[in-house]
Design an enzyme around this catalytic site. Structure first.
Site, PDB file in Angstrom:
ATOM      1  N   CYS A 104       1.825  -5.222  -7.773  1.00  0.00           N
ATOM      2  CA  CYS A 104       3.084  -6.083  -7.641  1.00  0.00           C
ATOM      3  C   CYS A 104       3.225  -6.103  -6.056  1.00  0.00           C
ATOM      4  O   CYS A 104       3.582  -5.275  -5.516  1.00  0.00           O
ATOM      5  CB  CYS A 104       4.143  -5.216  -8.201  1.00  0.00           C
ATOM      6  SG  CYS A 104       5.833  -6.189  -7.853  1.00  0.00           S
ATOM      7  N   CYS A 107       7.466  -5.657  -5.014  1.00  0.00           N
ATOM      8  CA  CYS A 107       7.932  -4.283  -5.407  1.00  0.00           C
ATOM      9  C   CYS A 107       7.095  -3.435  -6.143  1.00  0.00           C
ATOM     10  O   CYS A 107       6.227  -2.838  -5.386  1.00  0.00           O
ATOM     11  CB  CYS A 107       9.456  -4.736  -6.097  1.00  0.00           C
ATOM     12  SG  CYS A 107       9.254  -5.555  -7.464  1.00  0.00           S
ATOM     13  N   SER A 108       7.307  -3.122  -7.179  1.00  0.00           N
ATOM     14  CA  SER A 108       6.662  -2.115  -8.117  1.00  0.00           C
ATOM     15  C   SER A 108       6.778  -2.322  -9.548  1.00  0.00           C
ATOM     16  O   SER A 108       6.673  -1.429 -10.404  1.00  0.00           O
ATOM     17  CB  SER A 108       7.330  -0.668  -7.735  1.00  0.00           C
ATOM     18  OG  SER A 108       8.490  -0.381  -8.316  1.00  0.00           O
ATOM     19  N   CYS A 109       6.776  -3.662  -9.904  1.00  0.00           N
ATOM     20  CA  CYS A 109       6.715  -3.987 -11.356  1.00  0.00           C
ATOM     21  C   CYS A 109       5.515  -3.206 -12.040  1.00  0.00           C
ATOM     22  O   CYS A 109       4.427  -3.389 -11.223  1.00  0.00           O
ATOM     23  CB  CYS A 109       6.704  -5.403 -11.522  1.00  0.00           C
ATOM     24  SG  CYS A 109       7.931  -6.434 -10.638  1.00  0.00           S
TER      25      CYS A 109
HETATM   26 FE    FE Z   1       7.670  -6.805  -8.581  1.00  0.00          FE
END
Ligand code: FE
Length: 196
Positions: A104, A107-109
């Site tokens: 991602c 972010c951190s999906c």
């Molecule tokens: Fe994300």
């Protein structure tokens, strides 16, 4: 890179907020003990072993594999695996010609229901930028060298779509049970930074 909606970088606080949101919607109340239990659920009981069951079934059952690649969300739900951050799953298959890896970039999906909570490195800015810029170098650093004639595809997760890599079935595993196969499947293999 296709544009898509991202949340702000997810801190531990953001994860707690998401947990609270789920509780509010499901229970209609907030109870700190229940929140702790929910966080524990994602830290312990929901983890890569869920994704490993999906992969092992796909390796064992060609019809299931076809359904999985056609509609990841529905095929994963067949194994009673579902939940927040996994509402729209896309499964990408590693072959002799293609190696897939998931990131991602903003972010951190991450697909919680099949892999649990993301590892720290997945959320780190260097991984998020470098896996796009120089995927083969990063894969090499993870110990997964991809030969030059194999195409590397990098999938950018978003709030809408979460990706899971279906690794190549290792050679010499004919006749193994699904349980034995599942035990071989690693989290990193399903992110695409390792081979199984
Ligand atoms: Fe994300």
């Amino acid at each position: 890179m296709a544009s898509h909606k991202h949340n702000e970088p997810e801190s531990d606080m953001a994860l707690r907020v998401k947990a609270i949101e789920q509780l509010l919607s499901e229970k209609g109340l907030v109870d700190p003990t229940a929140i702790d239990r929910l966080i524990e659920l994602y830290e312990t009981r929901v983890g890569p072993h869920n994704g490993a069951r999906v992969v092992a079934k796909a390796w064992s059952d060609p019809d299931y594999k076809a359904r999985l690649l056609e509609n990841g969300t529905d095929a994963i739900a067949e194994l009673d695996i579902a939940g927040v951050q996994g509402e729209n799953m896309v499964v990408v298959e590693n072959t002799d010609a293609v190696h897939n890896v998931v990131v991602c970039t903003l972010c951190s999906c991450y697909p919680w229901p099949v892999l649990g909570l993301p590892p720290t490195w997945y959320k780190s800015p260097p991984y998020r930028s470098r896996i796009v810029r120089e995927p083969r170098v990063v894969l090499e650093e993870f110990g997964a060298s991809v030969s030059g004639d194999v195409e590397v595809r990098v999938w950018d997760s978003s709030a809408e779509i979460r990706y899971l890599v279906l690794p190549k079935r290792p050679e010499g595993t004919d006749g193994m049970t699904e349980d034995d196969l599942a035990a071989m499947v690693t989290r990193d293999g399903m992110i695409g930074v390792a081979e199984v």
